[in-house]
Design an enzyme around this catalytic site. Sequence first.
Site, mmCIF file in Angstrom:
data_model
loop_
_atom_site.group_PDB
_atom_site.id
_atom_site.type_symbol
_atom_site.label_atom_id
_atom_site.label_comp_id
_atom_site.label_asym_id
_atom_site.label_seq_id
_atom_site.Cartn_x
_atom_site.Cartn_y
_atom_site.Cartn_z
ATOM 1 N N SER A 133 4.689 2.470 8.110
ATOM 2 C CA SER A 133 4.356 1.260 7.362
ATOM 3 C C SER A 133 5.480 0.885 6.412
ATOM 4 O O SER A 133 6.013 1.725 5.687
ATOM 5 C CB SER A 133 3.073 1.454 6.556
ATOM 6 O OG SER A 133 1.962 1.116 7.310
ATOM 7 N N HIS B 14 0.804 -1.220 0.000
ATOM 8 C CA HIS B 14 0.000 0.000 0.000
ATOM 9 C C HIS B 14 0.834 1.265 0.000
ATOM 10 O O HIS B 14 0.319 2.353 -0.248
ATOM 11 C CB HIS B 14 -0.988 -0.006 1.183
ATOM 12 C CG HIS B 14 -0.389 0.220 2.523
ATOM 13 N ND1 HIS B 14 -0.130 -0.796 3.414
ATOM 14 C CD2 HIS B 14 -0.013 1.352 3.144
ATOM 15 C CE1 HIS B 14 0.371 -0.294 4.525
ATOM 16 N NE2 HIS B 14 0.450 1.003 4.382
ATOM 17 N N ASP C 297 0.314 -7.568 1.516
ATOM 18 C CA ASP C 297 0.769 -6.191 1.744
ATOM 19 C C ASP C 297 2.278 -6.104 1.736
ATOM 20 O O ASP C 297 2.890 -5.481 2.606
ATOM 21 C CB ASP C 297 0.207 -5.610 3.029
ATOM 22 C CG ASP C 297 0.309 -4.085 3.030
ATOM 23 O OD1 ASP C 297 0.413 -3.506 1.937
ATOM 24 O OD2 ASP C 297 0.294 -3.482 4.109
#
Length: 515
Positions: A199, A92, A124
Amino acid sequence: MSSTSSRRRTRRPALALSAFTLTLVSLTACAAPATPPAPSSDAVTFDDVQSATIQIEAVGTFVSPEEGGYEAAGRGSGFLVSSDGIAVTNNHVVVGAGTLDVWLGGDTDKTYNAKVLGSSECLDLAVIQLPGDSFPFFEWRKGEIKTATDVYAAGFPLGDPTFTMTRGIVSKASTPGETPWASLDSVIEHDARIRGGNSGGPLVDEKGRLVGVNYAGNNTYDTNLAIHRDEVTAVIDDLIAGNDILSLGINAQAIADENGQGLGVWVSSVQSGSPADKAGVEPGDLLTKLQGVTLAQDGTLADYCDVLRTHGQDATLDVDLYRPADGIYYRGQFNGDALEAVQVLSTPGETSDSSEVAEGEFVSITDDSGNIQVEVPAAWNQLDGAGYTNDDGTWSSVIASPDMAGFADGWETPGVWVAASQDASTKVTPDELLRRADEFLAENCAPQELSPFEDGVHTGTYQVYEQCGGVGAAYVFLAATANDGSYTITVAVQANTEADLSAIDRVIGSFIAQF
């Protein structure tokens, strides 16, 4: 609707994406454990963690459910795993980006232009390549990862070029990871705080060895998640080789309405050249069904990812989606037929104007038993969800109209009636139900040709009636059987204005029955 996996029966608290400070989305999945690569004497130590941690800026067009479309830069983190510039981050953080700029260790004086080698929205994970060589890099922790292991989350939170590390312990060495952004069999839960922008950054032990990849956190519940080392090492060689895994090329997030009812999988961005791109999926689309499976009913990506696990990402997969930008439902296929608008009353080849019925003017309704769900204009606010029994069996039923009495007794009021029965599937055919309806409708309307109906879940027939009741109303009657033979369903919709005509397409594209 049943799913292909038993993993997702427990819903976890929603986790705020830790990544990309501007984009919302995607997450992880699962793979068989693999043995981490042998240690290298050239890998960084704990004191040098910053030197092998990278900040990534992705520039491109993104669409969020809350903010709409924007062209902007979002920032996330990542880390190097080899001296020749191979780095790991979250899908993402990078998917759908037009450009990727990378800074090493917080040094903003030198910018690297990276490219994506391979990615996965279900895992992911993404692997990117920086140009050059002799980079500092991490090695993977050897041995078991246990509860209470000291861990450190590294990265560049909130888009700040200042490097940070937070300390904690592993609170759960392995826990299911079904979230709105991912579907994982096993993730690491820890309490080293993850913030927006972290992230894709590394989770390391006290020696600076990689334990996992941070991807999500929830400050309210003080919950922080990392993709387990074994999940990453099982697929990293394939990703480096340029092979996408459990991926159709979207930046995905399961979304729900204010009542917690799952609406589908939101697409924030699309990877150029991916199956999603070739099918015609656009940022801002909402995927509602994949290969006949209704998506995101439990608020996670579990159904979406299980379809990919069952059929593979290269299979021809039927897809239904709604595009809020033009207010139209579309059907098509990944790796097959391109998307086409669902236009019950439109002339073939024409696109109906749905601008009169905007996204915010529809609501999702259910019958009293909870077996039927359908989207209708919010103005059709008089409801009757009671079921009934006739010679064909027991039916679940829901009726919606702005004036229930007017809809029942005349031709000047729009409305919808959806009914479904398990009993009727063995007693009456869709053709017979159409014939019965036609006995009445043909006396009051001008019937058009019968048309086949198939949405990946149901197969049947529908008929359009025009100039009904001498007031120019339009009427659609659809009868179909679930492809597994478990129930029969009928949908009847009356339209009296141009806005109502757009509503018919929305109704036909959104009805769901679950027994």
